[in-house]
Design an enzyme around this catalytic site. Structure first.
Site, PDB file in Angstrom:
ATOM      1  N   HIS A   1       0.852  -1.186   0.000  1.00  0.00           N
ATOM      2  CA  HIS A   1       0.000   0.000   0.000  1.00  0.00           C
ATOM      3  C   HIS A   1       0.891   1.240   0.000  1.00  0.00           C
ATOM      4  O   HIS A   1       2.040   1.189   0.440  1.00  0.00           O
ATOM      5  CB  HIS A   1      -0.935   0.025   1.214  1.00  0.00           C
ATOM      6  CG  HIS A   1      -0.195  -0.041   2.517  1.00  0.00           C
ATOM      7  ND1 HIS A   1       0.455   1.043   3.065  1.00  0.00           N
ATOM      8  CD2 HIS A   1       0.017  -1.074   3.359  1.00  0.00           C
ATOM      9  CE1 HIS A   1       1.024   0.684   4.198  1.00  0.00           C
ATOM     10  NE2 HIS A   1       0.792  -0.591   4.403  1.00  0.00           N
TER      11      HIS A   1
ATOM     12  N   ARG B   1      22.669  -5.617   8.265  1.00  0.00           N
ATOM     13  CA  ARG B   1      23.965  -5.068   7.848  1.00  0.00           C
ATOM     14  C   ARG B   1      24.930  -6.228   7.683  1.00  0.00           C
ATOM     15  O   ARG B   1      24.705  -7.333   8.196  1.00  0.00           O
ATOM     16  CB  ARG B   1      24.486  -4.053   8.856  1.00  0.00           C
ATOM     17  CG  ARG B   1      24.723  -4.634  10.226  1.00  0.00           C
ATOM     18  CD  ARG B   1      25.171  -3.573  11.222  1.00  0.00           C
ATOM     19  NE  ARG B   1      25.385  -4.146  12.531  1.00  0.00           N
ATOM     20  CZ  ARG B   1      26.468  -4.815  12.909  1.00  0.00           C
ATOM     21  NH1 ARG B   1      27.465  -4.986  12.072  1.00  0.00           N
ATOM     22  NH2 ARG B   1      26.570  -5.310  14.123  1.00  0.00           N
TER      23      ARG B   1
ATOM     24  N   LYS C   1      29.894 -10.130   8.382  1.00  0.00           N
ATOM     25  CA  LYS C   1      31.057 -10.959   8.083  1.00  0.00           C
ATOM     26  C   LYS C   1      31.174 -11.112   6.576  1.00  0.00           C
ATOM     27  O   LYS C   1      30.179 -11.084   5.864  1.00  0.00           O
ATOM     28  CB  LYS C   1      30.875 -12.327   8.744  1.00  0.00           C
ATOM     29  CG  LYS C   1      32.032 -13.277   8.579  1.00  0.00           C
ATOM     30  CD  LYS C   1      31.770 -14.581   9.336  1.00  0.00           C
ATOM     31  CE  LYS C   1      32.940 -15.511   9.190  1.00  0.00           C
ATOM     32  NZ  LYS C   1      32.745 -16.752   9.899  1.00  0.00           N
TER      33      LYS C   1
END
Length: 194
Positions: A110, A185, A188
């Site tokens: 939406h 994020r 490694k």
């Protein structure tokens, strides 16, 4: 439901699929008129509660929701109780595992703005609306998407990426990254696959 009967329904609704498609349980697979849904060879789609002991909350749902939308699933992909919902384009590379209860959504469902959302409610063909923000998703080859993660619109995962369980992923990630958290994020970098 017999999987051969379900495969016949898939063919009738113009869903392309390769050899050795294995359905454990009954998924919900829908291809909008004018859209394309292609499933590669040796793909396993798990949709029954006991087919994956991580505990599936629902059947696998794979849906193209707008004319011109595409979902392309590569060879040797495994999917467990996931939702893959495209208004534009979602591509999943070969040898990728989609963990239990993942959501891969190339749109917001939406509009964010009140006026636009109200306008959408007034449309009779809201399913084909261009008012809903959408961006393509590309998941590379040899990826692993951990259970309960969410892949949002515009995400690009390079080959060999691993997404941690419960991650909320949006953005572009290079090959061989481990991605986790909310917002996700890189935590490694993996040695390159040989």
């Amino acid at each position: 439901m017999n999987s051969n009967w379900f495969k016949a329904i898939m063919k009738a609704t113009k869903i392309e699929y390769g050899k050795n498609l294995l359905l454990k349980g009954v998924p919900l697979i829908f291809n909008q008129k004018g859209a394309r849904l292609k499933i590669g060879r040796n793909v396993t789609i798990k949709s029954s509660f006991f087919s994956n002991l991580v505990g599936l909350y629902s059947r696998t749902i794979i849906v193209t929701r707008a004319s011109g939308a595409e979902i392309i699933i590569g060879d040797n992909v495994g999917i467990s109780g996931a939702t893959i919902y495209a208004r534009k384009h979602i591509e999943i590379g070969e040898n990728t595992c989609i963990g239990g209860n993942c959501k891969i959504l190339d749109n917001d469902f939406h509009p964010i703005e009140v006026e636009t959302r109200n306008k959408l409610l007034q449309e009779t063909n809201g399913g084909d609306s261009n008012l809903i923000p959408s961006k393509e998703i590309k998941i590379g080859k040899n990826c692993f998407i951990g259970c309960n993660s969410i892949i949002l619109k515009g995400t690009v995962l390079g080959n060999g990426c691993v997404v941690g369980a419960g991650a909320v992923v949006c953005g572009k990630y290079e090959d061989n990254c481990v991605i986790a958290g909310n917002p996700a994020r890189v935590i490694k970098r993996l040695d390159k696959c040989r």
